[in-house]
Design a protein around this motif. Structure first.
Motif, PDB file in Angstrom:
ATOM      1  N   ASP A 202      17.837  35.493   3.661  1.00 18.11           N
ATOM      2  CA  ASP A 202      18.176  35.119   5.023  1.00 18.11           C
ATOM      3  C   ASP A 202      19.534  35.727   5.373  1.00 18.11           C
ATOM      4  OD1 ASP A 202      18.913  33.908   7.393  1.00 18.11           O
ATOM      5  OD2 ASP A 202      18.350  31.888   6.774  1.00 18.11           O
ATOM      6  N   LYS A 205      22.685  33.670   5.451  1.00 15.18           N
ATOM      7  CA  LYS A 205      23.176  33.015   4.242  1.00 15.18           C
ATOM      8  C   LYS A 205      23.773  33.978   3.222  1.00 15.18           C
ATOM      9  CE  LYS A 205      19.892  29.189   4.682  1.00 15.18           C
ATOM     10  NZ  LYS A 205      18.800  28.432   4.025  1.00 15.18           N
ATOM     11  N   THR A 211      20.629  42.134   2.284  1.00 14.47           N
ATOM     12  CA  THR A 211      19.542  41.219   2.631  1.00 14.47           C
ATOM     13  C   THR A 211      18.284  41.514   1.831  1.00 14.47           C
ATOM     14  OG1 THR A 211      18.847  42.673   4.443  1.00 14.47           O
ATOM     15  CG2 THR A 211      20.419  40.902   4.966  1.00 14.47           C
TER      16      THR A 211
END
Length: 255
Positions: A202, A205, A211
């Motif tokens: 995500d 986060k 990613t």
């Protein structure tokens, strides 16, 4: 039970009303089923095994993450026991995705799992929800990437499957209650170990970090995190979307 809003919600209400003890609830249909992130989970009546387990537990908070993994492991064992399908067809992908015939025409994700912690007058409880697609046809699947036992040509007796899931859960939860982990059992069965994998995170986060990474599934940490061997070294991850990459030649690698 013929019908309920959600097997998880039903058992959660029991906990909040003061009831306790190990319980299993099976329903033919649920009107308000949901999965992770409150995503709706619906199935036509009689086409899926819909069940939840209520587990009173006093384990430390750091141990509770294993329960969803326990459920995935239990479903894997139950499907193998009741259909005769082996590891070449039934795949447990970290953390709790049970895949059937992943690289065949009708293959895909076989079940959904949602574990929740519920507090009540009698203490802390885990509610473990499991939905296994048994006799759905292609038009009835919850998402295009799903499959069912029937679509893959396997036996789909819901009562027999439920009994096998309960038997596996009883053993695995007993191990978890006694030790706080099922790492050894889980690691031996998790097909992410030794597989080329792609992990997607995500963006909200990762704090500006990557990613997506690729590597080989190498190990399972004591807290259930997946260890991936990458070009930069080994890294452990507690949350990610995992994709098994189809290797060229040898289907499994030594991490």
């Amino acid at each position: 039970m013929a019908n309920t809003d959600s097997t998880n919600a039903h058992l959660s209400r029991m906990v909040r009303s003061g009831q306790t003890g190990f319980r299993i609830l099976v329903a033919d249909h649920q009107d308000g089923g949901h999965g992770r992130f409150s995503r709706p989970w619906q199935a036509p009546a009689g086409t899926a095994l819909l069940m939840s387990a209520l587990v009173p537990a006093s384990r430390d908070p750091q141990d509770w993450g294993w329960l969803s993994m326990v459920a995935g492991l239990a479903v894997t064992e139950a499907v193998e026991a009741t259909t005769g399908a082996g590891r070449d067809r039934v795949t447990l992908k970290w953390p709790n995705d049970v895949l059937l015939d992943q690289h065949r025409e009708h293959g895909g994700k076989l079940c959904g799992i949602l574990s929740e912690r519920v507090e009540g007058p009698a203490g802390s409880h885990a509610v473990i929800g499991i939905g296994i697609n048994t006799s759905m046809d292609r038009s009835e699947l919850p998402v295009p990437t799903a499959t069912s036992l029937a679509l893959c040509g396997l036996a789909h007796d819901r009562e027999r499957l439920a009994a096998a899931v309960v038997e596996a859960l009883d053993h695995l939860i007993g191990v978890w209650l006694a030790t706080g982990t099922v790492r050894g059992i889980y690691r031996d069965r998790c097909d992410t170990i030794g597989r080329p994998v792609r992990l997607t995170f995500d963006p909200a986060k990762v704090g500006g970090g990557p990613t997506r990474i690729e590597g080989v599934g190498a190990d399972i940490e004591m807290d259930g995190s997946i260890v991936v061997a990458t070009a930069e070294g080994r890294c452990a991850f507690s949350a990610a979307d995992v994709e098994h990459l189809r290797p060229v030649g040898n289907p499994r690698l030594t991490p």
